[in-house]
Design a protein around this motif. Structure first.
Motif, PDB file in Angstrom:
ATOM      1  N   TYR A 661     -40.364  58.931 -64.258  1.00 59.68           N
ATOM      2  CA  TYR A 661     -40.676  58.768 -62.839  1.00 59.68           C
ATOM      3  C   TYR A 661     -42.175  58.604 -62.612  1.00 59.68           C
ATOM      4  O   TYR A 661     -42.623  57.664 -61.930  1.00 59.68           O
ATOM      5  CB  TYR A 661     -40.147  59.988 -62.074  1.00 59.68           C
ATOM      6  CG  TYR A 661     -40.604  60.084 -60.642  1.00 59.68           C
ATOM      7  CD1 TYR A 661     -40.342  59.075 -59.732  1.00 59.68           C
ATOM      8  CD2 TYR A 661     -41.295  61.212 -60.198  1.00 59.68           C
ATOM      9  CE1 TYR A 661     -40.768  59.174 -58.414  1.00 59.68           C
ATOM     10  CE2 TYR A 661     -41.728  61.318 -58.885  1.00 59.68           C
ATOM     11  CZ  TYR A 661     -41.455  60.301 -58.003  1.00 59.68           C
ATOM     12  OH  TYR A 661     -41.869  60.395 -56.697  1.00 59.68           O
ATOM     13  N   ILE A 662     -42.969  59.480 -63.211  1.00 58.93           N
ATOM     14  CA  ILE A 662     -44.419  59.439 -63.001  1.00 58.93           C
ATOM     15  C   ILE A 662     -45.036  58.180 -63.605  1.00 58.93           C
ATOM     16  O   ILE A 662     -45.850  57.497 -62.972  1.00 58.93           O
ATOM     17  CB  ILE A 662     -45.076  60.694 -63.612  1.00 58.93           C
ATOM     18  CG1 ILE A 662     -44.698  61.936 -62.805  1.00 58.93           C
ATOM     19  CG2 ILE A 662     -46.590  60.552 -63.664  1.00 58.93           C
ATOM     20  CD1 ILE A 662     -45.126  63.236 -63.436  1.00 58.93           C
ATOM     21  N   HIS A 734     -38.071  50.178 -68.900  1.00 57.52           N
ATOM     22  CA  HIS A 734     -37.855  50.592 -67.513  1.00 57.52           C
ATOM     23  C   HIS A 734     -39.197  50.797 -66.796  1.00 57.52           C
ATOM     24  O   HIS A 734     -39.376  50.336 -65.653  1.00 57.52           O
ATOM     25  CB  HIS A 734     -37.052  51.895 -67.484  1.00 57.52           C
ATOM     26  CG  HIS A 734     -36.789  52.425 -66.105  1.00 57.52           C
ATOM     27  ND1 HIS A 734     -35.618  52.177 -65.425  1.00 57.52           N
ATOM     28  CD2 HIS A 734     -37.547  53.187 -65.267  1.00 57.52           C
ATOM     29  CE1 HIS A 734     -35.665  52.758 -64.240  1.00 57.52           C
ATOM     30  NE2 HIS A 734     -36.826  53.386 -64.120  1.00 57.52           N
ATOM     31  N   ILE A 735     -40.128  51.478 -67.469  1.00 57.57           N
ATOM     32  CA  ILE A 735     -41.442  51.731 -66.868  1.00 57.57           C
ATOM     33  C   ILE A 735     -42.144  50.415 -66.533  1.00 57.57           C
ATOM     34  O   ILE A 735     -42.756  50.262 -65.458  1.00 57.57           O
ATOM     35  CB  ILE A 735     -42.305  52.583 -67.817  1.00 57.57           C
ATOM     36  CG1 ILE A 735     -41.766  54.022 -67.886  1.00 57.57           C
ATOM     37  CG2 ILE A 735     -43.766  52.595 -67.372  1.00 57.57           C
ATOM     38  CD1 ILE A 735     -42.406  54.875 -68.961  1.00 57.57           C
ATOM     39  N   LEU A 736     -42.016  49.417 -67.418  1.00 56.28           N
ATOM     40  CA  LEU A 736     -42.703  48.142 -67.212  1.00 56.28           C
ATOM     41  C   LEU A 736     -42.086  47.321 -66.079  1.00 56.28           C
ATOM     42  O   LEU A 736     -42.786  46.880 -65.157  1.00 56.28           O
ATOM     43  CB  LEU A 736     -42.699  47.328 -68.513  1.00 56.28           C
ATOM     44  CG  LEU A 736     -43.638  47.838 -69.619  1.00 56.28           C
ATOM     45  CD1 LEU A 736     -43.431  47.057 -70.900  1.00 56.28           C
ATOM     46  CD2 LEU A 736     -45.091  47.732 -69.159  1.00 56.28           C
ATOM     47  N   VAL A 777     -36.974  57.897 -57.610  1.00 61.96           N
ATOM     48  CA  VAL A 777     -36.620  59.209 -58.150  1.00 61.96           C
ATOM     49  C   VAL A 777     -35.158  59.535 -57.870  1.00 61.96           C
ATOM     50  O   VAL A 777     -34.496  60.199 -58.685  1.00 61.96           O
ATOM     51  CB  VAL A 777     -37.553  60.309 -57.590  1.00 61.96           C
ATOM     52  CG1 VAL A 777     -37.202  60.696 -56.166  1.00 61.96           C
ATOM     53  CG2 VAL A 777     -37.511  61.555 -58.481  1.00 61.96           C
ATOM     54  N   MET A 778     -34.628  59.093 -56.749  1.00 66.96           N
ATOM     55  CA  MET A 778     -33.208  59.320 -56.467  1.00 66.96           C
ATOM     56  C   MET A 778     -32.326  58.523 -57.425  1.00 66.96           C
ATOM     57  O   MET A 778     -31.289  59.009 -57.891  1.00 66.96           O
ATOM     58  CB  MET A 778     -32.890  58.945 -55.022  1.00 66.96           C
ATOM     59  CG  MET A 778     -33.446  59.912 -53.995  1.00 66.96           C
ATOM     60  SD  MET A 778     -32.711  61.558 -54.109  1.00 66.96           S
ATOM     61  CE  MET A 778     -31.097  61.254 -53.388  1.00 66.96           C
ATOM     62  N   ALA A 779     -32.772  57.321 -57.761  1.00 66.54           N
ATOM     63  CA  ALA A 779     -31.962  56.454 -58.622  1.00 66.54           C
ATOM     64  C   ALA A 779     -31.933  56.927 -60.073  1.00 66.54           C
ATOM     65  O   ALA A 779     -30.939  56.697 -60.776  1.00 66.54           O
ATOM     66  CB  ALA A 779     -32.486  55.023 -58.541  1.00 66.54           C
TER      67      ALA A 779
END
Length: 860
Positions: A661-662, A734-736, A777-779
């Protein structure tokens, strides 16, 4: 030096001493050479050293440089905020590190403060720190042995060495020279060791080792090592270094490209600082620490006390649990499990109505009953008396009917004990002892049954039981002189009992859960091989022919390479010493395993300290083991470890979620700032906006992720691979891509505002990035299932965090006091609705990604 192999006369020669001890002058000279009889502490960290360690991280240094440059450029608000973040993170780390290791102090406290030594042929009381090798000391019940000693005189002297050796039974000491060189400490019966306790008897001994040369000193030196980093700490540290280099490279590119386009140097410098601040996840260390602290708080309810916070995370990576037997896998109470009675007894000894074996068990012992009704005495005799009592044979009642009139106490030479009881006109002598001794003392009337006795005894011993036999002799009267050799002969066998410390029922289930979770349990005990094997088989630790059992002596004979080749196959270690426990731990770690080690004694401290996670016993554990451990079991129960591992895996999973998330949010900030100049747009975010998002928008929902429930299959999967890159595979991707989507949505709002001459553009971009992260964050609360399947309300702290973050964001937008501080403007309703609609794009994109992955998985 193997002092146990030397005769007393040789010990005197080697130490230049005698039975009358040392003279004072010689003792003082030796003290100046050998040093005081103290356990020395390692070099302590200073307060300033701890502080320096907290601020020497490379990412922290970059933040400090950014704060200084912001201050020089006149932006004091950003400088103050950045420095505040640094101070808060350093303070949290300082508090953890300042709770320094106290095992050394506990070891020092185990030492006796005074001793009685023979100096100038007189018994004098001196400080134990002044003892030197060659001193002759006097010892009695209640004394703590002040140094390593060789006994030269003993009288029924028994020592509790459990804290040092792991052997639960008191050891009766003798003065005989022992022939075998490779004896473990528990078998060196002519030696005494610093820090152990004399339970009964008295004796005289010569000091052979003092201070750090004692066995306790050797353990102390093994404890004096630096704490190991946890798997997550190692991976985050490696990631931080790589990230720092990438940050510097990107900042340099942005700065040079802007300068070549003709932008002002000050402006480009501030943009580069903003990018550095955006890239550094300054909230991450605090979030990890707080999440671990919350997990530690919950573990207390599971009877687990965490001493060192990173241990919570390490639980998720444990692949081996090396556990002590007594009290952890077993109930720590000797219990009679099997009995055998001689079939052709001559007569009913006590009466026709009474069982001979149960009567003998109740009468032949030194157990006492307190005023509170508690049984007091040796654990072995206690087990026998309680068994007889449970069958209706109460010791006090039987003693009234058959009063004891004399006894021959147990000693290590005879290995038996006899009591004499008045029975009408006759005297009944009951003899209790090891079967190997009793079988040689039987009358010919028992001759035909010898083979049967041996078969039954061997069967009990093979199943791990300690076997004690009972025999009797009838005497017409009490002899004038008690001659043990004469009286304890021509006996008639009554029967024998098999005792064992039985396994905990819940431990069996816990062992099964261990194996399902890909964790291998290993028993390390001071008990004998047969007993350890039997218990391990009963618990399911040994379940196939490939599971090996090894003794300490066998381990000593193996080279490092030979041991490394079999260490992962060994399930049980018996009769091991402290150095060997440490060797086992290090060998397993050398095979890329993460090892948990349980223990309760001083002898366990080095292994507890060196293990990836050391687990001490809260009830029966020594203070030394507790101080050396990372966590403490408050109920001394192996099953509790499995509960802790389950909890640790859940915490680890949730830590990974908020790292994702962060880092995704920071990625979005980087994309937005770095792409803006190339698209001809102004920088959409200021440094204070980025810090607000990284602290508030990241912080509250990130903490709430720690409350996510465990996955249903969490204990059906293997441990986390410590060597695996934490950002490998799907997380990095995912982060990218999600970060890029966040950045593009933010820039799209910025471009829309520029195109329409809307002066709310920066506030809208700032809010879009904030609200996009809340949708994200919910996902990601579940990696596979939709938020609508797991339930919006299944994590109530998350809902509270989202409402709190949204409220704070509205506060800095709509409260006039905060507008100049955060450079925001109140958004009209139209702009606010556009902002919220754009922010929802990220949420639906991540939910759609889950659907695609499920379909791909089904097709494959």
């Amino acid at each position: 030096m193997n002092w146990h192999n030397s005769s007393i006369s040789d010990v005197y020669k080697l130490l230049d001493s005698s039975a009358s001890g040392l003279d004072q002058n010689k003792a003082e000279l030796l003290l100046s050479k050998a040093g005081q009889n103290l356990i020395q502490e390692g070099k302590k960290k200073t307060v300033w050293g701890i502080i320096l360690h907290q601020i020497s991280d490379f990412m922290i240094i970059i933040l400090i440089i950014a704060a200084v440059i912001s201050g020089i450029a006149g932006d004091l608000t950003d400088t103050i905020i950045i420095l505040t973040i640094i101070v808060l993170n350093a303070l949290a780390g300082f508090i953890q590190e300042y709770r320094a290791e106290k095992a050394m102090e506990a070891l020092k406290n185990m030492s006796s403060s005074q001793a009685i030594a023979l100096r100038n042929q007189k018994a004098v009381k001196i400080n134990a720190t002044e003892l030197v090798p060659g001193d002759v000391i006097l010892l009695e019940a209640g004394d703590v042995i002040p140094a390593d000693i060789r006994f030269i005189k003993v009288q029924s002297l028994k020592v509790d060495e459990s804290a040092l050796t792991g052997e639960s039974e008191n050891v009766e000491k003798n003065i005989k020279k022992l022939e075998s060189e490779n004896l473990v400490l528990a078998d060196r019966t002519n030696m005494g060791f610093k820090g152990t306790f004399i339970n009964s008897g008295h004796g005289t001994a010569i000091v052979v080792e003092t201070g750090m040369q004692t066995e306790l000193g050797h353990i102390a030196s093994m404890i004096q090592i630096a704490d190991n980093s946890t798997p997550l700490q190692k991976r985050l540290s490696a990631f931080g270094k790589r990230l720092s280099l990438i940050i510097l490279l990107i900042c340099a590119i942005i700065f040079i490209s802007g300068w070549l386009r003709g932008e002002g140097l000050t402006e480009m410098l501030l943009i580069s600082i903003s990018l550095a601040v955006a890239a550094i996840p300054e909230a991450l260390p605090a979030l990890v620490t707080i999440s671990l602290a919350l997990g530690a708080k919950k573990l207390v309810k599971q009877h687990v006390l965490i001493r060192k916070l990173p241990a919570v995370e390490t639980l998720g990576s444990v692949s081996y649990i090396c556990t002590d037997k007594t009290g952890t896998l077993t109930i720590n109470k000797m219990t009679v499990r099997k009995t055998y009675e001689a079939e052709d007894q001559v007569k009913a000894i006590f009466s026709i109505e009474k069982n001979n074996l149960l009567s003998a068990m109740a009468l032949n012992n030194d157990i006492l009953k307190s005023d509170k009704g508690e049984w007091l005495g040796d654990s072995t005799e206690l087990a026998l008396v309680q068994y007889a009592s449970s069958k209706g044979y109460d010791k006090p009642k039987l003693e009234k009917e058959f009063p004891r009139i004399a006894e021959i106490p147990f000693d290590s030479q005879r290995k038996c004990m006899s009591t004499f009881h008045q029975a009408g006109d006759e005297i009944i002598m009951i003899t209790k002892g090891g079967m190997d001794v009793l079988l040689g003392k039987l009358t010919h009337q028992n001759g035909n049954e010898h083979t049967k006795f041996e078969e039954e005894q061997n069967a009990m011993s093979a199943s791990g039981h300690r076997v004690l036999g009972y025999a009797y002799k009838l005497l017409p009267k009490m002899p004038d002189k008690i001659n043990p050799k004469e009286l304890e002969s021509s006996l008639t066998m009554i029967g024998f009992a098999g005792m064992i410390d039985p396994p905990r029922e819940e431990a069996k289930q816990a062992i099964s859960q261990c194996k399902d979770a890909g964790i291998k349990p290993v028993m390390i005990t001071g008990d004998h091989k047969l007993t350890a094997t039997a218990i391990a088989a009963d618990l399911g630790i040994i379940s196939s022919d490939d599971d090996l059992v090894m003794t300490g002596a066998e381990l000593s004979d193996l080279s490092e390479s030979d041991f490394n080749s079999v260490v992962e196959k060994v399930c049980v270690y018996a009769r091991v010493n402290p150095e060997q426990k440490l060797r086992i731990i290090q060998a397993l770690q050398g095979q890329n395993n993460f090892v948990a080690m349980t223990g309760d004694g001083v002898n366990d401290a080095p292994a507890l300290k060196n293990a990836d996670i050391g687990i001490a016993m809260g009830i029966n554990g020594t203070e030394v083991s507790k101080q050396a451990a990372h966590m403490i079991l408050l109920d001394d129960n192996f099953a509790t470890i499995i509960k802790a591992i389950r909890h640790g895996r859940r915490i680890y999973d949730n830590i990974l979620k908020f790292i994702k998330y962060i880092m995704t949010g920071n990625s979005g900030e980087i994309w937005a700032i770095s792409l803006a100049p190339f698209l001809g747009l102004p920088i959409p975010l200021l440094a204070i906006h980025i810090l607000w998002i990284n602290l508030i928008t990241d912080g509250l929902p990130g903490l709430a992720l720690a409350s996510e429930p465990a996955e249903t299959n969490i204990m059906k999967r293997p441990p986390h691979d410590p060597s695996k890159n934490i950002f490998g595979g799907s997380m990095a991707w995912h982060i990218l891509w999600v970060g890029l989507l966040m950045g593009l949505v933010t820039l799209w709002i910025q471009a829309w505002a520029v195109h329409n001459n809307n002066h709310y553009g920066q506030t809208m971009a700032f809010s879009v990035l904030c609200f996009s992260q809340l949708g994200h964050v919910m996902a990601i609360r579940s990696k596979r299932d939709s938020i609508f399947k797991i339930g919006v309300f299944s994590n109530k702290p998350m809902l509270a965090a989202l409402l709190g973050t949204i409220s704070l964001q509205f506060m800095i937008i709509y409260v006039p006091f905060f507008n100049p501080i955060f450079r925001t403007q109140p958004l009209p309703i139209y702009e606010l609705l556009i902002t919220i609609a754009a922010s929802a794009i990220v949420f639906w994109a991540v939910e759609f990604e889950k659907i695609i992955k499920k379909r791909i998985k089904k097709r494959s």
